[in-house]
Motif scaffolding. Structure first.
Motif, PDB file in Angstrom:
ATOM      1  N   CYS A 189      34.492  36.955   1.972  1.00  0.00           N
ATOM      2  CA  CYS A 189      34.676  38.337   2.816  1.00  0.00           C
ATOM      3  C   CYS A 189      33.454  39.420   2.513  1.00  0.00           C
ATOM      4  O   CYS A 189      33.004  39.594   1.534  1.00  0.00           O
ATOM      5  CB  CYS A 189      36.000  38.892   2.188  1.00  0.00           C
ATOM      6  SG  CYS A 189      36.219  40.724   2.671  1.00  0.00           S
ATOM      7  N   GLY A 190      32.959  39.967   3.515  1.00  0.00           N
ATOM      8  CA  GLY A 190      31.919  41.062   3.495  1.00  0.00           C
ATOM      9  C   GLY A 190      32.318  42.193   2.872  1.00  0.00           C
ATOM     10  O   GLY A 190      31.393  43.164   2.734  1.00  0.00           O
ATOM     11  N   HIS A 212      34.650  39.016  13.685  1.00  0.00           N
ATOM     12  CA  HIS A 212      34.339  39.175  12.377  1.00  0.00           C
ATOM     13  C   HIS A 212      35.701  39.062  11.681  1.00  0.00           C
ATOM     14  O   HIS A 212      36.827  39.441  11.961  1.00  0.00           O
ATOM     15  CB  HIS A 212      33.772  40.629  12.110  1.00  0.00           C
ATOM     16  CG  HIS A 212      32.156  40.623  12.535  1.00  0.00           C
ATOM     17  ND1 HIS A 212      31.806  41.603  13.288  1.00  0.00           N
ATOM     18  CD2 HIS A 212      31.146  39.713  12.153  1.00  0.00           C
ATOM     19  CE1 HIS A 212      30.452  41.383  13.562  1.00  0.00           C
ATOM     20  NE2 HIS A 212      30.002  40.282  12.972  1.00  0.00           N
ATOM     21  N   TYR A 225      37.802  39.207   7.693  1.00  0.00           N
ATOM     22  CA  TYR A 225      37.875  39.760   6.315  1.00  0.00           C
ATOM     23  C   TYR A 225      39.197  39.487   5.717  1.00  0.00           C
ATOM     24  O   TYR A 225      39.957  38.721   6.476  1.00  0.00           O
ATOM     25  CB  TYR A 225      37.824  41.293   6.329  1.00  0.00           C
ATOM     26  CG  TYR A 225      36.552  41.895   6.990  1.00  0.00           C
ATOM     27  CD1 TYR A 225      35.422  42.036   6.430  1.00  0.00           C
ATOM     28  CD2 TYR A 225      36.702  42.112   8.533  1.00  0.00           C
ATOM     29  CE1 TYR A 225      34.399  42.610   7.241  1.00  0.00           C
ATOM     30  CE2 TYR A 225      35.794  42.426   9.215  1.00  0.00           C
ATOM     31  CZ  TYR A 225      34.358  42.714   8.608  1.00  0.00           C
ATOM     32  OH  TYR A 225      33.239  43.305   9.297  1.00  0.00           O
ATOM     33  N   CYS A 257      35.208  48.202  12.798  1.00  0.00           N
ATOM     34  CA  CYS A 257      34.639  47.065  12.106  1.00  0.00           C
ATOM     35  C   CYS A 257      33.552  47.300  11.150  1.00  0.00           C
ATOM     36  O   CYS A 257      32.633  47.963  11.723  1.00  0.00           O
ATOM     37  CB  CYS A 257      34.209  45.816  12.999  1.00  0.00           C
ATOM     38  SG  CYS A 257      33.313  44.334  12.143  1.00  0.00           S
ATOM     39  N   THR A 300      31.372  45.618   9.784  1.00  0.00           N
ATOM     40  CA  THR A 300      30.039  45.124   9.997  1.00  0.00           C
ATOM     41  C   THR A 300      29.304  45.421  11.275  1.00  0.00           C
ATOM     42  O   THR A 300      28.251  45.722  11.219  1.00  0.00           O
ATOM     43  CB  THR A 300      30.265  43.504  10.210  1.00  0.00           C
ATOM     44  OG1 THR A 300      30.899  42.885   8.964  1.00  0.00           O
ATOM     45  CG2 THR A 300      28.946  42.762  10.472  1.00  0.00           C
ATOM     46  N   CYS A 301      30.030  45.519  12.365  1.00  0.00           N
ATOM     47  CA  CYS A 301      29.425  45.696  13.871  1.00  0.00           C
ATOM     48  C   CYS A 301      29.741  47.151  14.309  1.00  0.00           C
ATOM     49  O   CYS A 301      29.417  47.422  15.455  1.00  0.00           O
ATOM     50  CB  CYS A 301      29.709  44.574  14.686  1.00  0.00           C
ATOM     51  SG  CYS A 301      31.338  44.536  15.187  1.00  0.00           S
TER      52      CYS A 301
END
Ligand SMILES: [Zn+2]
Ligand SMILES: [Zn+2]
Ligand SMILES: [Zn+2]
Ligand SMILES: [Zn+2]
Lengths: 107, 107
Positions: free
Chosen positions: B26-27, B44, B46, B61, B63-64
């Motif tokens: 998970c990021g 994405h 998680y 999100c 990430t993006c």
């Protein structure tokens, strides 16, 4: 050395990875996912072309039979990344077996 | 034998699998996905708790930055299966290294 490893053979010391390999394959074509699509209502995944063709005949998930139509499909890009990365790792590990006479070949 | 392999060490001959390992994390928490959820609009993923907590502060999100709210989240069960299967394979492969004096230990 005449031994070659085909795609389906896993050297014995790497056998635990076979189950990971199986998970990365589409239940319709049994090849690695090619543009993986998830059916969000049931979480099952297939190649884009495989599931689109299947849904055009019958509007349900071929694994669990939940009702599904093409607009439900969403990309599951992580599976594409995993296929690519796992496949590359597999090739490197297989090559290492072929290059190393000290590791026993597959049965 | 006093050598032990911790979770983050990969024996050199298994190094190609490190990238697969990274993808299954998970990021947000950097641990393996725990109840993986996909944001379908960007693909994405998680942990369920990680992304729910994050979305409660900011509806996008991490990430993006695509707009996302909790009801968008869908289970990505394949990632849970992959974490479980890959982790089990990793443990078996690590154990084989510890059991085999002929394979070189990690650097
Ligand atoms: Zn397919
Ligand atoms: Zn299904
Ligand atoms: Zn997390
Ligand atoms: Zn995103």
């Amino acid at each position: 050395m005449s031994l070659a490893l085909d795609d389906s053979q896993w050297p014995e010391h790497l056998a635990p990875l076979k189950e990971v390999d199986n998970l990365l394959r589409c239940g319709i074509c049994f090849d690695y996912f090619n543009i993986a699509m998830i059916i969000p209502q049931c979480s099952h995944n297939y190649c884009s072309l495989c599931i689109r063709k299947t849904l055009s005949y019958k509007a349900q998930c071929p694994t669990c039979c939940v009702a599904a139509v093409e607009p439900d499909l969403k990309n599951n890009r992580m599976l594409d990344d995993l296929v690519k990365t796992f496949n590359s790792a597999r090739q490197q590990l297989f090559q290492a077996v072929l290059d190393s006479p000290s590791v026993s070949p597959p049965a």
